[in-house]
Structures are given as structure tokens and as C-alpha cells.
Design a protein around this motif. Structure first.
Motif, PDB file in Angstrom:
ATOM      1  N   GLU A  24       2.369   1.665  -3.428  1.00 49.05           N
ATOM      2  CA  GLU A  24       1.399   2.131  -4.415  1.00 49.05           C
ATOM      3  C   GLU A  24       1.053   3.604  -4.185  1.00 49.05           C
ATOM      4  OE1 GLU A  24      -0.948  -0.905  -5.721  1.00 49.05           O
ATOM      5  OE2 GLU A  24      -2.530   0.325  -6.570  1.00 49.05           O
ATOM      6  N   PHE A  36      -2.502 -10.648  -1.967  1.00 49.43           N
ATOM      7  CA  PHE A  36      -2.424 -10.272  -3.380  1.00 49.43           C
ATOM      8  C   PHE A  36      -3.382 -11.035  -4.295  1.00 49.43           C
ATOM      9  CE2 PHE A  36       1.908  -9.161  -1.782  1.00 49.43           C
ATOM     10  CZ  PHE A  36       1.686  -7.789  -1.785  1.00 49.43           C
ATOM     11  N   TYR A  63       0.726 -14.310   1.435  1.00 50.41           N
ATOM     12  CA  TYR A  63       0.912 -13.750   0.082  1.00 50.41           C
ATOM     13  C   TYR A  63      -0.367 -13.922  -0.736  1.00 50.41           C
ATOM     14  CZ  TYR A  63       2.870 -12.761  -4.484  1.00 50.41           C
ATOM     15  OH  TYR A  63       3.094 -12.207  -5.710  1.00 50.41           O
ATOM     16  N   LEU A  99       0.832  -1.210   0.000  1.00 48.01           N
ATOM     17  CA  LEU A  99       0.000   0.000   0.000  1.00 48.01           C
ATOM     18  C   LEU A  99       0.863   1.255   0.000  1.00 48.01           C
ATOM     19  CD1 LEU A  99      -3.035   0.629   0.114  1.00 48.01           C
ATOM     20  CD2 LEU A  99      -2.768   1.015   2.537  1.00 48.01           C
ATOM     21  N   GLY A 102      12.544  -8.069   0.169  1.00 48.26           N
ATOM     22  CA  GLY A 102      13.337  -9.206   0.633  1.00 48.26           C
ATOM     23  C   GLY A 102      13.855  -9.009   2.046  1.00 48.26           C
ATOM     24  N   VAL A 115      -0.770  -4.013  -6.151  1.00 54.32           N
ATOM     25  CA  VAL A 115       0.306  -4.554  -6.991  1.00 54.32           C
ATOM     26  C   VAL A 115       1.308  -5.221  -6.049  1.00 54.32           C
ATOM     27  CG1 VAL A 115       2.144  -3.937  -8.584  1.00 54.32           C
ATOM     28  CG2 VAL A 115      -0.027  -2.698  -8.652  1.00 54.32           C
ATOM     29  N   PRO A 116       1.602  -6.519  -6.256  1.00 51.12           N
ATOM     30  CA  PRO A 116       2.505  -7.186  -5.302  1.00 51.12           C
ATOM     31  C   PRO A 116       3.915  -6.586  -5.304  1.00 51.12           C
ATOM     32  CG  PRO A 116       1.488  -8.769  -6.788  1.00 51.12           C
ATOM     33  CD  PRO A 116       1.181  -7.415  -7.328  1.00 51.12           C
ATOM     34  N   VAL A 117       4.329  -6.158  -4.146  1.00 48.95           N
ATOM     35  CA  VAL A 117       5.707  -5.698  -3.965  1.00 48.95           C
ATOM     36  C   VAL A 117       6.209  -6.400  -2.716  1.00 48.95           C
ATOM     37  CG1 VAL A 117       7.195  -3.690  -3.753  1.00 48.95           C
ATOM     38  CG2 VAL A 117       4.927  -3.421  -4.721  1.00 48.95           C
ATOM     39  N   VAL A 118       7.278  -7.168  -2.886  1.00 50.17           N
ATOM     40  CA  VAL A 118       7.812  -7.901  -1.735  1.00 50.17           C
ATOM     41  C   VAL A 118       9.207  -7.379  -1.441  1.00 50.17           C
ATOM     42  CG1 VAL A 118       8.366 -10.167  -0.811  1.00 50.17           C
ATOM     43  CG2 VAL A 118       6.449  -9.921  -2.381  1.00 50.17           C
TER      44      VAL A 118
END
Lengths: 111, 383
Positions: free
Chosen positions: B53, B318, B314, B50, B347, B342-345
Motif C-alpha cells: 500500500e 484484513f 488472514y 502495508l 503466494g 487492502v488484502p495482498v497475499v
């Protein structure tokens, strides 16, 4: 060969690990695919001059947190505590209190 | 090396059999552990995506917004205000904005009414008595392009509008509750005279000068409150901060649950577990072997819980639009945007989650075992 418990667990963990790594691949593919949608939303924001995300529509200070004034959460009367559930999810933006802190440190007359 | 691997495999076999002997307890443990990871990972993935985005979409928000404050509250901009701003050097483009809220008693929903300054949106002209509506408004009132809708304004008059179009579903995150109408209709609906505005959006010729110009504006208009673009972006950078609100509640709940886990493990072993260690030592197992076996137990349980919890989180965030959080996020709102993030992961965040969930549990499993394993087998077995 007789199937050992350790082999079965390793196979299960390997599947989980593959799925775990696939989430990263899925994220990369999906975010590449939605670049156009993001650009369209950005254009809409510019065209309309929008300032906030439409996350909570119940109260004006959670619909437009960046535009809220310090007193809007206590809008009903001076001792009226804010009662919208989303108020407990969102904190007031930092700049809201910061401008008052500025005034506070610069005041020349005693309170 | 081959011998070492064979030995570890044998230890894991033994560990699994030992776990299977207390099947119900261990499955319950795994389930609760997975749920904790799922909850933490869901919050982490949701807030990160969020924020990402928001930063992307709100890049183009007005550079400076000027609000007028009266008695600590937002008030209308009176005529003459815009002219005063125009005289400040460096201010490039000034635009009075018209927007406000309207409560629809029929569906008990709040709408954001707005008059687009350019007079058009997505190349559609907004004609008199026409509106363009957000997707959530269309859903709540069952509207489509061409339908008629009436609203009773705050003055008591009834206004009938034709829906010119519905904003796309993909734009719900920024426009779910919007109702766009022409300037004349907006003024007539809210009874706002010509020359008055809700606030002013302005752009600055040199972006480096925004702070200086904001200072000059504040001096010229002491009753004005300025909101800079960077402040809007910062507001969303810290949205759902872990130190605040529900995230803290969730986090402290999860940490407490985790502490109970660890406490249960660390405070003492069950009589059965103690007897097992005693027997193992009596038949010739070394302390190191017992520790290795228990290490594998902790590692297997925590790794499985982490992987299952993270994968479920996940999918939840998403692919199922964070459905489980909806009742919390919805609150009392009737209009709720349906958006697919929009998936943003990140690491680093995943690694942090891994470290804080897998590592403490594994350590908490080993410590009490080590205490039991270094004592005399006879004493351990007698309890």
C-alpha cells in the motif's frame, strides 16, 4: 456406511483447505474493490506533497521516518537514548546513514 | 492403488485413535502450534500489505525534498535559498513547503500542521481561520465540520479556527493526524516570517537526471540534505524488515518455541509411546508401517495448525484491522490511524511459511520414531 475417523478428518481438512483458498479469492475481490480508494489516497499525497504514512504519531522521527535526521532519535541530549516505543519497531531509513558513510569515506583529514 | 489408499486410511484411523488417547497433550500442542503460525502469518500478511500500500500511495510523493541542516538538525529554509535552486539547470518546479508538529496538551496528542501549497484540498478552498482535519484528530477532539476549536500557539496566543471539513476515513493511513490551514494562518500560528519555509519540494524535468541534479544541488548548497523519492519509497520497502525491531523479536520467540517443540519430540519419546511402538512391532508391524503412521501424525497435526493459523491470521489482519497488534503499534501515541489494509497475499511467502512450519515438525516427529522402531521390540517395551 460407518463413519470412519479418517473420513471425518479429511472432511475437516477439506473445509480448512477451501477456506484457505477462499482467502486468495477474497484478497483478489477486495483489492479490486479498493482501487478507487487507493487512487484517491494517491491524489491526496500528490496534492499535499505528503512523504510518509501516518503510522506512529508519538515522535517526529517515527511520524515522518523518511524526513528524520540522524540525531532526532536522541533529541533530548547527546546521551539521551531514544525512548519512544515505536522507535523499536521502525529502523532508521538506509539513506540516513548512507550519506554519513559517504562523507566518512571521502574525508581527507584524519579523525 | 486402491489397496494403498485403504492401507493409508487404516493407518490414519489408527493414528487418530492414538492421538485421541493423549487428547489433552495433543490438543495443547495443536493450539500452541496454531498460535505460532497465526503470529508469524499475521506479521507476514500485515507487513506485506502495508509495504504494498505504501508503494502504491507514495508513488506521487515529491521527487526531491531539500532540507537545510544546522548542527545536524533540520532547520528552516531562509529567504534566498529557493532562488539559488532555481538557477540550477534541469530543476523544473520549486515549491517551499510549510509543515510542522503541534502538541495538544488537552488530549496529549501530536498533530501535523500543514499548509497545502496549492491552497486547496479536494476542491475545498481553505479560507482564513479555517482548518481541514484528519479523521483521527476529529475523533480525538470530537469535532465535525462547522465546529470551532482553539489552540494555544507556541507564542502563547490563542487561535480559534472553524473546521471546514474532515478528511475521509479511507485516507487515514496518510492523513489521520493532519491539520491543514492557510499559509497566512500557519505563519501567524508558528510565528514564521514570510520567506521562510520548512523545506523545499522540487521536481526535475527529466526523471533520469534526478541523481545528477541532486549532486549539483548538494554542491551548490552544502548545508542541504536531499531526500529523493526513490529513497522515500525504499524506506517503506524495508519497513518492518524481518531483521529489525519487533519482527525479529517475534520471529526469534516463535523460532525458539518451535525449537523447544522439535527438541521435545526429538529428544525422546514418552514411555507410553515407546511401549506402543514395541507392541506394534511385536504383533507384526513393520518398521515402515510405524514410520508411515508417525508421518501421518506429524503431517495431520502440522497441516491442521498451518491451515487454522493462516486462516485466523488472514481474518485478523484484513477483517479485524490487526486488532491484536494495536497495543504494540500504538506505543504512546494518542492519535492512532484506523485503517483497513487492502488484502495482498504473496503466494511465495505463504509457500515459505508452509515449508518452514509444516516440514520441520513432520521431520522432527519421524526421526525419534525411526530410532525406536529399528530397535528390538522387547528392548523398546522394557524401556
Amino acid at each position: 456406511m460407518q463413519s470412519r475417523k479418517s473420513h471425518r478428518v479429511f472432511a475437516f481438512l477439506a473445509i480448512c483447505l477451501t477456506l484457505f483458498l477462499l482467502t486468495f479469492a477474497d484478497a483478489a475481490i477486495q483489492s479490486a474493490g479498493s482501487a478507487e480508494t487507493l487512487a484517491a489516497n494517491e491524489r491526496l499525497v500528490v496534492q499535499l506533497g505528503l512523504t510518509d504514512l501516518c503510522l506512529f504519531t508519538e515522535a517526529r522521527y517515527t511520524r515522518h521516518p523518511s524526513q528524520a535526521d540522524l540525531h532526532s532519535a536522541f533529541q533530548d541530549h547527546p546521551l539521551g537514548l531514544e525512548h519512544f516505543p515505536s522507535g523499536s519497531l521502525l529502523s532508521p531509513p538506509n539513506n540516513l546513514a548512507a550519506s554519513y558513510e559517504n562523507l566518512d569515506s571521502k574525508t581527507k583529514s584524519a579523525d | 492403488m486402491k489397496i494403498w489408499i485403504a492401507k493409508q486410511k487404516a493407518l490414519i484411523d489408527f493414528t487418530l485413535s492414538s492421538l485421541a488417547r493423549r487428547k489433552l497433550k495433543n490438543l495443547g500442542l495443536l493450539l500452541v502450534y496454531t498460535l505460532i503460525v497465526f503470529l508469524l502469518a499475521s506479521v507476514m500478511l500485515f507487513t506485506h500489505a502495508l509495504r504494498h500500500e505504501a508503494a502504491q500511495v507514495l508513488k506521487g510523493t515529491p521527487e526531491v525534498i531539500v532540507q537545510r541542516m544546522v548542527a545536524g538538525r533540520h532547520d528552516l529554509i531562509p529567504p534566498g535559498y529557493i532562488e539559488k535552486l532555481g538557477r540550477i539547470r534541469g530543476v523544473q518546479h520549486i515549491e517551499g513547503r510549510l509543515w510542522g508538529y503541534f502538541y495538544d496538551p488537552l488530549v496529549k496528542a501530536n498533530y501535523t500542521f500543514m499548509s497545502p501549497t496549492a491552497g486547496n484540498i479536494n476542491e475545498i478552498q481553505i479560507a482564513a481561520r479555517e482548518i481541514v482535519i484528519g479523521a483521527a484528530v476529529a475523533r480525538a477532539r470530537g469535532l465535525a465540520a462547522g465546529n470551532l476549536i482553539s489552540f494555544r500557539s507556541y507564542t502563547g496566543k490563542l487561535f480559534v479556527f472553524t473546521v471546514a471539513s474532515v478528511l475521509p476515513h479511507d485516507a487515514e493511513l496518510v492523513s489521520a493526524d493532519l491539520i491543514l490551514l492557510s499559509e497566512a494562518d500557519y505563519r501567524a500560528f508558528f510565528d514564521i516570517p514570510v520567506g521562510f519555509y520548512t523545506d523545499i519540494a522540487l521536481s526535475v524535468a527529466n526523471p533520469q537526471e534526478v541523481r545528477n541534479i541532486a549532486g549539483k544541488l548538494a554542491e551548490t548548497l552544502p548545508d542541504a540534505r536531499l531526500i529523493l523519492r526513490e529513497e522515500v519509497l525504499r524506506t517503506y520497502e524495508s519497513i518492518f524488515n524481518w531483521r529489525e525491531g519487533i519482527v525479529l523479536v517475534l520471529l526469534s520467540g516463535s523460532i525458539l518455541a518451535f525449537a523447544i517443540f522439535a527438541w521435545e519430540k526429538a529428544s525422546g519419546l514418552s514411555a507410553e509411546e515407546k511401549r506402543e511402538i514395541g507392541i506394534l512391532k511385536a504383533i507384526g508391524w513393520e518398521t515402515g508401517d510405524v514410520l508411515k503412521m508417525k508421518f501421518w501424525e506429524g503431517a495431520l497435526v502440522s497441516l491442521t495448525a498451518f491451515l487454522l493459523g493462516y486462516i485466523a491470521a488472514y481474518l485478523h489482519v484484513f477483517h479485524f484491522s490487526t486488532a491484536l497488534f494495536e497495543p504494540v503499534l500504538k506505543g504512546w501515541s494518542v492519535l492512532y490511524p484506523r485503517f483497513e489494509l487492502v488484502p495482498v497475499v504473496d503466494g511465495f511467502q505463504v509457500a515459505t511459511l508452509f515449508f518452514f512450519t509444516v516440514f520441520p515438525y513432520t521431520v522432527a516427529t519421524i526421526v525419534p520414531i525411526w530410532r525406536a522402531a529399528i530397535t528390538d521390540p522387547d528392548a523398546v517395551m522394557r524401556g
